[in-house]
Design a protein around this motif. Structure first.
Motif, PDB file in Angstrom:
ATOM      1  N   ASN A 185       0.804  -1.224   0.000  1.00 56.48           N
ATOM      2  CA  ASN A 185       0.000   0.000   0.000  1.00 56.48           C
ATOM      3  C   ASN A 185       0.836   1.272   0.000  1.00 56.48           C
ATOM      4  O   ASN A 185       0.309   2.366  -0.122  1.00 56.48           O
ATOM      5  CB  ASN A 185      -0.957   0.005   1.194  1.00 56.48           C
ATOM      6  CG  ASN A 185      -2.121  -0.943   0.965  1.00 56.48           C
ATOM      7  OD1 ASN A 185      -2.672  -0.999  -0.141  1.00 56.48           O
ATOM      8  ND2 ASN A 185      -2.479  -1.701   1.984  1.00 56.48           N
ATOM      9  N   ASP A 186       2.140   1.121   0.160  1.00 54.97           N
ATOM     10  CA  ASP A 186       3.015   2.282   0.085  1.00 54.97           C
ATOM     11  C   ASP A 186       3.554   2.385  -1.345  1.00 54.97           C
ATOM     12  O   ASP A 186       4.667   1.958  -1.640  1.00 54.97           O
ATOM     13  CB  ASP A 186       4.167   2.130   1.101  1.00 54.97           C
ATOM     14  CG  ASP A 186       5.111   3.327   1.024  1.00 54.97           C
ATOM     15  OD1 ASP A 186       4.738   4.349   0.415  1.00 54.97           O
ATOM     16  OD2 ASP A 186       6.230   3.232   1.561  1.00 54.97           O
ATOM     17  N   ASP A 187       2.715   2.890  -2.217  1.00 53.06           N
ATOM     18  CA  ASP A 187       3.081   3.065  -3.620  1.00 53.06           C
ATOM     19  C   ASP A 187       3.660   1.786  -4.234  1.00 53.06           C
ATOM     20  O   ASP A 187       4.684   1.822  -4.902  1.00 53.06           O
ATOM     21  CB  ASP A 187       4.070   4.243  -3.765  1.00 53.06           C
ATOM     22  CG  ASP A 187       4.249   4.660  -5.221  1.00 53.06           C
ATOM     23  OD1 ASP A 187       3.300   4.472  -6.008  1.00 53.06           O
ATOM     24  OD2 ASP A 187       5.335   5.158  -5.561  1.00 53.06           O
ATOM     25  N   LEU A 188       2.995   0.683  -3.960  1.00 56.84           N
ATOM     26  CA  LEU A 188       3.343  -0.617  -4.563  1.00 56.84           C
ATOM     27  C   LEU A 188       4.805  -0.996  -4.321  1.00 56.84           C
ATOM     28  O   LEU A 188       5.551  -1.237  -5.275  1.00 56.84           O
ATOM     29  CB  LEU A 188       3.072  -0.615  -6.074  1.00 56.84           C
ATOM     30  CG  LEU A 188       1.780   0.013  -6.590  1.00 56.84           C
ATOM     31  CD1 LEU A 188       1.715  -0.124  -8.107  1.00 56.84           C
ATOM     32  CD2 LEU A 188       0.563  -0.649  -5.973  1.00 56.84           C
ATOM     33  N   ASN A 189       5.191  -1.025  -3.062  1.00 60.50           N
ATOM     34  CA  ASN A 189       6.576  -1.404  -2.770  1.00 60.50           C
ATOM     35  C   ASN A 189       6.699  -2.937  -2.767  1.00 60.50           C
ATOM     36  O   ASN A 189       6.792  -3.586  -1.727  1.00 60.50           O
ATOM     37  CB  ASN A 189       7.030  -0.811  -1.435  1.00 60.50           C
ATOM     38  CG  ASN A 189       8.532  -0.913  -1.279  1.00 60.50           C
ATOM     39  OD1 ASN A 189       9.165  -1.767  -1.929  1.00 60.50           O
ATOM     40  ND2 ASN A 189       9.107  -0.081  -0.439  1.00 60.50           N
ATOM     41  N   LEU A 190       6.689  -3.502  -3.955  1.00 59.93           N
ATOM     42  CA  LEU A 190       6.746  -4.960  -4.105  1.00 59.93           C
ATOM     43  C   LEU A 190       8.083  -5.554  -3.691  1.00 59.93           C
ATOM     44  O   LEU A 190       8.124  -6.665  -3.154  1.00 59.93           O
ATOM     45  CB  LEU A 190       6.379  -5.362  -5.532  1.00 59.93           C
ATOM     46  CG  LEU A 190       4.903  -5.636  -5.819  1.00 59.93           C
ATOM     47  CD1 LEU A 190       4.422  -6.877  -5.073  1.00 59.93           C
ATOM     48  CD2 LEU A 190       4.012  -4.474  -5.445  1.00 59.93           C
ATOM     49  N   PRO A 191       9.218  -4.856  -3.918  1.00 57.82           N
ATOM     50  CA  PRO A 191      10.490  -5.433  -3.443  1.00 57.82           C
ATOM     51  C   PRO A 191      10.451  -5.666  -1.928  1.00 57.82           C
ATOM     52  O   PRO A 191      10.881  -6.715  -1.439  1.00 57.82           O
ATOM     53  CB  PRO A 191      11.530  -4.368  -3.806  1.00 57.82           C
ATOM     54  CG  PRO A 191      10.914  -3.587  -4.917  1.00 57.82           C
ATOM     55  CD  PRO A 191       9.426  -3.628  -4.696  1.00 57.82           C
ATOM     56  N   LEU A 192       9.878  -4.694  -1.200  1.00 54.23           N
ATOM     57  CA  LEU A 192       9.778  -4.853   0.259  1.00 54.23           C
ATOM     58  C   LEU A 192       8.803  -5.984   0.605  1.00 54.23           C
ATOM     59  O   LEU A 192       9.056  -6.800   1.501  1.00 54.23           O
ATOM     60  CB  LEU A 192       9.327  -3.522   0.889  1.00 54.23           C
ATOM     61  CG  LEU A 192       9.284  -3.470   2.403  1.00 54.23           C
ATOM     62  CD1 LEU A 192      10.670  -3.737   2.992  1.00 54.23           C
ATOM     63  CD2 LEU A 192       8.790  -2.084   2.880  1.00 54.23           C
ATOM     64  N   ALA A 193       7.701  -6.051  -0.131  1.00 59.50           N
ATOM     65  CA  ALA A 193       6.707  -7.101   0.122  1.00 59.50           C
ATOM     66  C   ALA A 193       7.315  -8.483  -0.109  1.00 59.50           C
ATOM     67  O   ALA A 193       7.062  -9.421   0.653  1.00 59.50           O
ATOM     68  CB  ALA A 193       5.491  -6.888  -0.781  1.00 59.50           C
ATOM     69  N   LEU A 194       8.131  -8.613  -1.164  1.00 61.36           N
ATOM     70  CA  LEU A 194       8.806  -9.893  -1.418  1.00 61.36           C
ATOM     71  C   LEU A 194       9.747 -10.229  -0.256  1.00 61.36           C
ATOM     72  O   LEU A 194       9.860 -11.389   0.148  1.00 61.36           O
ATOM     73  CB  LEU A 194       9.630  -9.818  -2.708  1.00 61.36           C
ATOM     74  CG  LEU A 194       8.964 -10.184  -4.020  1.00 61.36           C
ATOM     75  CD1 LEU A 194       9.973 -10.046  -5.158  1.00 61.36           C
ATOM     76  CD2 LEU A 194       8.389 -11.597  -4.000  1.00 61.36           C
ATOM     77  N   GLY A 195      10.395  -9.203   0.277  1.00 62.63           N
ATOM     78  CA  GLY A 195      11.295  -9.393   1.423  1.00 62.63           C
ATOM     79  C   GLY A 195      10.535  -9.936   2.623  1.00 62.63           C
ATOM     80  O   GLY A 195      11.015 -10.831   3.338  1.00 62.63           O
ATOM     81  N   VAL A 196       9.327  -9.421   2.848  1.00 65.53           N
ATOM     82  CA  VAL A 196       8.492  -9.904   3.957  1.00 65.53           C
ATOM     83  C   VAL A 196       8.182 -11.388   3.755  1.00 65.53           C
ATOM     84  O   VAL A 196       8.278 -12.206   4.675  1.00 65.53           O
ATOM     85  CB  VAL A 196       7.180  -9.083   4.062  1.00 65.53           C
ATOM     86  CG1 VAL A 196       6.244  -9.685   5.105  1.00 65.53           C
ATOM     87  CG2 VAL A 196       7.481  -7.621   4.370  1.00 65.53           C
ATOM     88  N   LEU A 197       7.843 -11.735   2.520  1.00 64.94           N
ATOM     89  CA  LEU A 197       7.529 -13.140   2.209  1.00 64.94           C
ATOM     90  C   LEU A 197       8.751 -14.032   2.456  1.00 64.94           C
ATOM     91  O   LEU A 197       8.634 -15.118   3.052  1.00 64.94           O
ATOM     92  CB  LEU A 197       7.063 -13.253   0.754  1.00 64.94           C
ATOM     93  CG  LEU A 197       6.814 -14.667   0.236  1.00 64.94           C
ATOM     94  CD1 LEU A 197       5.728 -15.374   1.048  1.00 64.94           C
ATOM     95  CD2 LEU A 197       6.414 -14.636  -1.246  1.00 64.94           C
ATOM     96  N   TRP A 198       9.913 -13.569   2.027  1.00 70.48           N
ATOM     97  CA  TRP A 198      11.139 -14.352   2.237  1.00 70.48           C
ATOM     98  C   TRP A 198      11.405 -14.579   3.719  1.00 70.48           C
ATOM     99  O   TRP A 198      11.731 -15.697   4.138  1.00 70.48           O
ATOM    100  CB  TRP A 198      12.346 -13.639   1.602  1.00 70.48           C
ATOM    101  CG  TRP A 198      12.584 -14.081   0.195  1.00 70.48           C
ATOM    102  CD1 TRP A 198      12.392 -13.340  -0.939  1.00 70.48           C
ATOM    103  CD2 TRP A 198      13.057 -15.366  -0.234  1.00 70.48           C
ATOM    104  NE1 TRP A 198      12.705 -14.089  -2.052  1.00 70.48           N
ATOM    105  CE2 TRP A 198      13.121 -15.330  -1.648  1.00 70.48           C
ATOM    106  CE3 TRP A 198      13.414 -16.540   0.427  1.00 70.48           C
ATOM    107  CZ2 TRP A 198      13.539 -16.420  -2.407  1.00 70.48           C
ATOM    108  CZ3 TRP A 198      13.836 -17.635  -0.326  1.00 70.48           C
ATOM    109  CH2 TRP A 198      13.896 -17.563  -1.726  1.00 70.48           C
ATOM    110  N   THR A 199      11.253 -13.522   4.511  1.00 71.13           N
ATOM    111  CA  THR A 199      11.469 -13.660   5.967  1.00 71.13           C
ATOM    112  C   THR A 199      10.487 -14.687   6.523  1.00 71.13           C
ATOM    113  O   THR A 199      10.830 -15.531   7.354  1.00 71.13           O
ATOM    114  CB  THR A 199      11.248 -12.303   6.672  1.00 71.13           C
ATOM    115  OG1 THR A 199      11.965 -11.317   5.945  1.00 71.13           O
ATOM    116  CG2 THR A 199      11.723 -12.326   8.110  1.00 71.13           C
TER     117      THR A 199
END
Ligand code: AMP
Ligand code: ZN
Length: 462
Positions: A361-375
């Motif tokens: 929701n923060d301007d489509l920060n998908l790299p960060l979202a992928l990082g969350v998934l990896w963690t």
């Protein structure tokens, strides 16, 4: 709460749809005279990401994408041949055949990349009447004028011209090439309609004789038809900001007398080896070509998601190898959660969901979202975490349900085999069948079979 970056205001803004729960959205589509390259497709992965986040947030979407099958000239200005007409001539086909073929391939790429189709797909040639009516309206309102070769938009009547790119019109003109059309009132005036010469391949009757539309008018006419006077979001690639989208704003706001797009969103460019993609450099790869080299199309999607859409993304084969490996590892890492019968604490699940949601929701920060998934994959295995990953996949579109145990051998096709296949392709072009057979054997000796495809070749492990 979804915040997105608005090119018009140069800041992140909270998205507030005009019609309650439904987001109205227009995306500039492809000009279907050639195969879409991976740069084009990056822009549509971005469009898809936005659509998926909107849906994940509970919005309905009315999305429109155009298919440009007439009017896009070789330069984004008004000169040169029509791209469709040129391709038709070169390939000895009709423009309709060219458009149908490349549109079909384009949507096949959509399917392979898990890009959802917008609700309305609008072909320019199906909307000639709407475009003519639009141009007539602009003439009537005094925003356009006729010359011997067409109808032009009168930029002098629209002082806000340049507000999206924030380019000063005088500077733009000072830098412009020598003006060829002396009948234009202002060098930056652009064609709404062109009068056709007799042998022009695509032409329609109009109040100004036989002719064809300018490129920009289709987007104004079709967004007006399907989305109304003002809609929520308009997307495209950054190259469209200075000409195509400025012109769209001028046409639409002049006709409607008000703002017609609330949020302008633009995807940054993809580079190849740090430079521009171009046919002459031979670096305009297609998804088919990546596939032939052994990459999963969804690994290309992963490659795109791993960079923020507003940052330039440099494509290299090393980068693509890394994306393929990371994507495989992700599916493997999720497999142990898929297999697990263990539970997981609600608070742990909630905290991952909160972090994922905040990122997208923060301007489509998908790299960060992928990082969350990896963690998350590194937690103690639990089927609940797997279920949450599948929820996240509504945004990611990476087919995480295909999570699998490590494969025996998922190494990419070795460079040596690819080089031999390329030599073989060259030999076949020269009709050197003996050399072609020799190379096929050499490829086989490396453990691969080579198949001929329309695009070139594909390599498969024996
Ligand atoms: P076209 O078919 O030329 O109208 O382009 C289709 C879409 O691809 C447009 O939205 C362009 O902005 C976008 N595009 C073209 N080249 C690139 C690139 N190198 N990287 C990202 N997007 C691109
Ligand atoms: Zn457009």
């Amino acid at each position: 709460m979804l915040k997105v970056y608005n090119t018009l205001t140069r800041q992140k803004e909270e998205l507030c749809p005009l019609k309650g729960n439904t987001v109205t959205m227009y995306s500039c589509g492809p000009t279907v005279y050639n195969y879409a390259h991976i740069g084009n497709l990056r822009t549509y992965v971005f469009m898809d990401m936005l659509r998926r986040v909107l849906r994940y947030d509970g919005y309905k979407i009315k999305g429109v994408m155009n298919i440009t099958d007439v009017g896009h000239l070789l330069s984004d200005g008004d000169d040169g041949e029509d791209k469709m007409a040129k391709a038709a001539k070169e390939q000895k086909k009709s423009p309709q055949e060219i458009a149908a073929y490349y549109t079909d391939v384009f949507f096949k790429d959509f399917a392979r990349l898990n890009i959802g189709r917008p609700e309305v797909i609008a072909k320019a040639t199906d909307h000639i009447d709407e475009m003519i009516a639009y141009v007539q309206d602009l003439l009537q309102k005094g925003y356009a004028y006729e010359t011997s070769d067409g109808i032009y938009f009168d930029i002098g009547k629209f002082p806000a011209y340049g507000k999206l790119s924030r380019l000063n019109l005088d500077d733009q003109i000072a830098g412009a090439r020598v003006e060829v059309n002396a009948e234009k009132r202002h060098p930056a005036d652009f064609a709404l309609w062109k009068k056709a010469e007799k042998n022009h391949i695509m032409q329609w009757p109009s109040p100004w004789g036989m002719g064809y539309p300018g490129w920009h008018i289709e987007c104004s006419a079709m967004s007006r038809k399907y989305l109304g006077v003002t809609f929520d979001i308009h997307t495209g690639g950054v190259d469209h900001i200075p000409v195509h989208h400025e012109n769209e704003i001028a046409q639409s706001e002049a006709r409607e007398g008000c703002r017609t797009v609330n949020v302008w969103m633009h995807g940054e460019f993809m580079l190849v080896d740090g430079g521009k993609m171009s046919k002459s450099l031979g670096n305009t790869y297609t998804i088919d070509q990546l596939h032939a080299r052994g990459y999963d199309p969804l690994a290309f999607r992963y490659f795109c998601l791993n960079a923020h859409y507003r940052k330039k993304l440099n494509f290299t084969f090393e980068g693509m190898d890394a994306a393929q490996t990371a994507y495989d590892r992700l599916l493997e890492a999720l497999y142990k959660h898929k297999q697990s019968a263990e539970d997981c604490d609600e608070s742990v699940l909630q905290s991952y969901k909160d972090r994922f949601d905040a990122a997208v929701n923060d301007d489509l920060n998908l790299p960060l979202a992928l990082g969350v998934l990896w963690t998350m994959t590194k937690e103690k295995p639990s089927h609940k975490l797997y279920a949450l990953a599948l929820e996240f996949d509504k945004v990611l579109g990476l087919n995480l349900h295909t999570a699998h145990p490590p494969k025996e051998d998922d190494a990419p096709v070795p460079a040596e085999a690819i080089a031999l296949a390329e030599q073989r392709l060259a030999a076949r072009k020269n009709k050197d069948w003996a050399e072609s057979d020799r190379l096929r054997d050499a490829i086989a000796a490396l453990g691969y079979t080579v198949a001929d495809t329309k695009e070139g070749f594909s390599l498969h492990k024996k």
